[in-house]
Design a protein around this motif. Structure first.
Motif, short mmCIF file in Angstrom:
data_model
loop_
_atom_site.label_atom_id
_atom_site.label_comp_id
_atom_site.label_asym_id
_atom_site.label_seq_id
_atom_site.Cartn_x
_atom_site.Cartn_y
_atom_site.Cartn_z
N GLU A 1 0.83 -1.19 0.00
CA GLU A 1 0.00 0.00 0.00
C GLU A 1 0.87 1.25 0.00
O GLU A 1 1.84 1.35 0.76
CB GLU A 1 -0.90 0.01 1.24
CG GLU A 1 -1.78 1.25 1.32
CD GLU A 1 -2.51 1.34 2.66
OE1 GLU A 1 -3.58 1.96 2.67
OE2 GLU A 1 -1.99 0.82 3.66
N ILE A 2 0.53 2.22 -0.86
CA ILE A 2 1.22 3.50 -0.90
C ILE A 2 0.29 4.54 -0.30
O ILE A 2 -0.81 4.78 -0.81
CB ILE A 2 1.60 3.89 -2.34
CG1 ILE A 2 2.51 2.82 -2.96
CG2 ILE A 2 2.27 5.26 -2.38
CD1 ILE A 2 3.82 2.61 -2.21
N ARG A 3 0.71 5.14 0.80
CA ARG A 3 -0.10 6.11 1.53
C ARG A 3 0.32 7.51 1.12
O ARG A 3 1.49 7.87 1.21
CB ARG A 3 0.06 5.89 3.03
CG ARG A 3 -0.51 4.55 3.51
CD ARG A 3 0.16 4.06 4.76
NE ARG A 3 1.58 3.83 4.54
CZ ARG A 3 2.38 3.24 5.43
NH1 ARG A 3 1.90 2.83 6.58
NH2 ARG A 3 3.67 3.08 5.17
N ILE A 4 -0.68 8.28 0.69
CA ILE A 4 -0.41 9.54 -0.01
C ILE A 4 -1.05 10.71 0.71
O ILE A 4 -2.18 10.62 1.19
CB ILE A 4 -0.96 9.46 -1.46
CG1 ILE A 4 -0.29 8.31 -2.21
CG2 ILE A 4 -0.76 10.78 -2.20
CD1 ILE A 4 -1.00 7.91 -3.49
N GLY A 5 -0.30 11.80 0.79
CA GLY A 5 -0.82 13.06 1.30
C GLY A 5 -0.93 14.08 0.19
O GLY A 5 -0.13 14.08 -0.76
N ASN B 1 -9.50 11.09 -7.20
CA ASN B 1 -10.50 10.16 -7.72
C ASN B 1 -9.84 9.00 -8.46
O ASN B 1 -10.26 7.84 -8.31
CB ASN B 1 -11.47 10.88 -8.65
CG ASN B 1 -12.38 11.85 -7.92
OD1 ASN B 1 -12.61 11.72 -6.72
ND2 ASN B 1 -12.89 12.84 -8.63
N ARG B 2 -8.82 9.30 -9.26
CA ARG B 2 -8.14 8.21 -9.96
C ARG B 2 -7.39 7.30 -8.97
O ARG B 2 -7.39 6.08 -9.13
CB ARG B 2 -7.17 8.78 -11.00
CG ARG B 2 -7.87 9.31 -12.25
CD ARG B 2 -6.91 9.69 -13.33
NE ARG B 2 -6.12 10.86 -12.99
CZ ARG B 2 -6.51 12.12 -13.19
NH1 ARG B 2 -7.69 12.37 -13.73
NH2 ARG B 2 -5.73 13.13 -12.86
N LEU B 3 -6.77 7.91 -7.98
CA LEU B 3 -6.05 7.11 -6.99
C LEU B 3 -7.00 6.20 -6.20
O LEU B 3 -6.64 5.07 -5.85
CB LEU B 3 -5.28 8.02 -6.03
CG LEU B 3 -4.09 8.77 -6.63
CD1 LEU B 3 -3.62 9.87 -5.69
CD2 LEU B 3 -2.95 7.80 -6.93
N GLU C 1 -5.76 -0.07 -7.05
CA GLU C 1 -5.42 -1.00 -5.98
C GLU C 1 -4.07 -0.63 -5.38
O GLU C 1 -3.10 -0.37 -6.10
CB GLU C 1 -5.36 -2.43 -6.53
CG GLU C 1 -5.07 -3.48 -5.47
CD GLU C 1 -4.99 -4.87 -6.05
OE1 GLU C 1 -4.73 -5.82 -5.27
OE2 GLU C 1 -5.16 -5.02 -7.28
N GLY C 2 -4.02 -0.56 -4.07
CA GLY C 2 -2.76 -0.30 -3.39
C GLY C 2 -2.40 1.15 -3.24
O GLY C 2 -1.30 1.48 -2.79
N ALA C 3 -3.29 2.07 -3.62
CA ALA C 3 -3.07 3.51 -3.43
C ALA C 3 -4.11 4.03 -2.45
O ALA C 3 -5.31 3.77 -2.61
CB ALA C 3 -3.16 4.26 -4.75
N ASN D 1 3.40 3.48 -9.01
CA ASN D 1 4.23 2.30 -9.23
C ASN D 1 5.71 2.63 -9.04
O ASN D 1 6.47 1.79 -8.53
CB ASN D 1 3.99 1.74 -10.63
CG ASN D 1 2.65 1.06 -10.75
OD1 ASN D 1 2.07 0.59 -9.76
ND2 ASN D 1 2.11 0.99 -11.97
N ALA D 2 6.12 3.82 -9.45
CA ALA D 2 7.52 4.22 -9.25
C ALA D 2 7.85 4.32 -7.77
O ALA D 2 8.93 3.88 -7.32
CB ALA D 2 7.77 5.56 -9.94
#
Length: 323
Positions: A3-7, A20-22, A26-28, A281-282
């Motif tokens: 899982e990539i956790r994003i701020g 919305n795209r994130l 899966e995994g975002a 993914n990067a």
């Protein structure tokens, strides 16, 4: 899948599109959203089950963040990026990267020193029409490229930051940067520009509403770009390129590439990844090699817009490297 956790720093229209795209990936997971307008932060946080903030520095104190999106007005770029870099987080930043080269170079130096994965929002590079065009032009001699970005957004609120030259840089910096970037992507770097500007319709703002820009590419190819900010005919004439290569012509826009194949005119495109997929993914893999628009590259596109503005203001050719 890790899982990539994003701020998010900024929760305006572009930011919401990315969120919305994130949310469909899966995994975002968007876990934190900051905006200086408390209600905007709260609304976006409720929609995405995230925590709201009004100070990005407080948000960056969290220890569970893997990456940051910065979706800010042009004139705000600079310190937020430096704060994210100090925190050591990969980041996605909307174009253009800064309002002037001093800020862009300060951030670029910090990014290079930190060795972070970065991605700038030049999403047109990832389109199927772009990939096909690159394949057609591979190994060909490109003679000339003619681009245009005509739209009517300059007709909006004259008091909004977009229509204030000192806050947005005008249409060349804030919008037509996409077209300049695609020219760079397909033809290579630009050595010099000569530009003319006019304000014929939008007298209530201090930004020009019309530009003509001539470009000299390092490859020897020449180009031109016209922009119009008072055009009322929709978006069909925004981000359009005509490219003459050897004895042939192709027309590119985001939706398709139009060219001759076996003597017949055809239109082609194909699916491509979203820029959000590429960035996430990067970050997950720790490998930025699939990112086509890292920060250091996007600085070169900003140089073209700023050089064109300077050329029009001073009525002289400008070497891009002189900025």
């Amino acid at each position: 899948m890790k899982e990539i956790r994003i701020g998010f720093i900024g929760s305006g229209g572009n930011a919401n599109g990315h969120m919305n795209r994130l949310s469909d990936m899966e995994g975002a997971n968007v876990v934190a959203i900051c905006d200086i307008v408390p209600q905007k932060a709260q609304n976006a946080a409720e929609k995405h089950n995230a925590d709201p903030y009004t100070d990005h520095r407080v948000m960056l104190e969290r220890d569970d963040l893997d990456a940051i999106y910065l979706s800010l007005p042009v004139f705000v770029h600079g310190q937020p990026e430096l704060d994210v870099i100090e925190r050591g987080l990969p980041f996605f930043v909307e174009k253009p990267v800064a309002i002037n080269m001093d800020i862009a170079r300060e951030v670029e130096a910090a990014v290079t020193k930190a060795g972070l994965i970065t991605c700038v929002g030049y999403q047109l590079r990832y389109l199927g029409s772009t990939k096909i065009t690159q394949e057609i032009l591979a190994g060909k001699t490109i003679n000339m490229c003619v681009g245009k970005y005509w739209c009517g957004t300059g007709r909006g609120n004259p008091d909004g930051w977009l229509r204030q030259m000192d806050k947005s840089g005008g249409q060349l910096v804030e919008q037509a940067t996409h077209t300049f970037d695609m020219m760079r992507n397909l033809l290579g770097d630009v050595d010099s520009v000569y530009s003319m500007q006019a304000n014929r319709v939008l007298k209530q703002i201090d930004c020009p509403d019309s530009y003509i820009v001539s470009l000299q590419f390092s490859s020897g190819a020449v180009g031109s770009m016209t922009t119009a900010w008072a055009y009322g005919g929709g978006w069909d004439n925004a981000n359009v390129l005509d490219i003459l290569y050897e004895g042939d012509l192709l027309n590119w826009n985001p939706a398709r590439v139009h060219f001759k194949e076996d003597g017949e005119w055809v239109e082609k495109t194909e699916p491509g990844p979203t820029i959000d997929e590429v960035f996430v993914n990067a970050v997950r893999d720790g490998d930025g090699s699939q990112i086509l628009s890292p920060y250091t590259d996007a600085v070169k596109t900003l140089e073209i817009s700023l050089a064109a503005n300077l050329s029009a203001q001073e009525n002289r050719p400008v070497e891009v490297s002189s900025l």
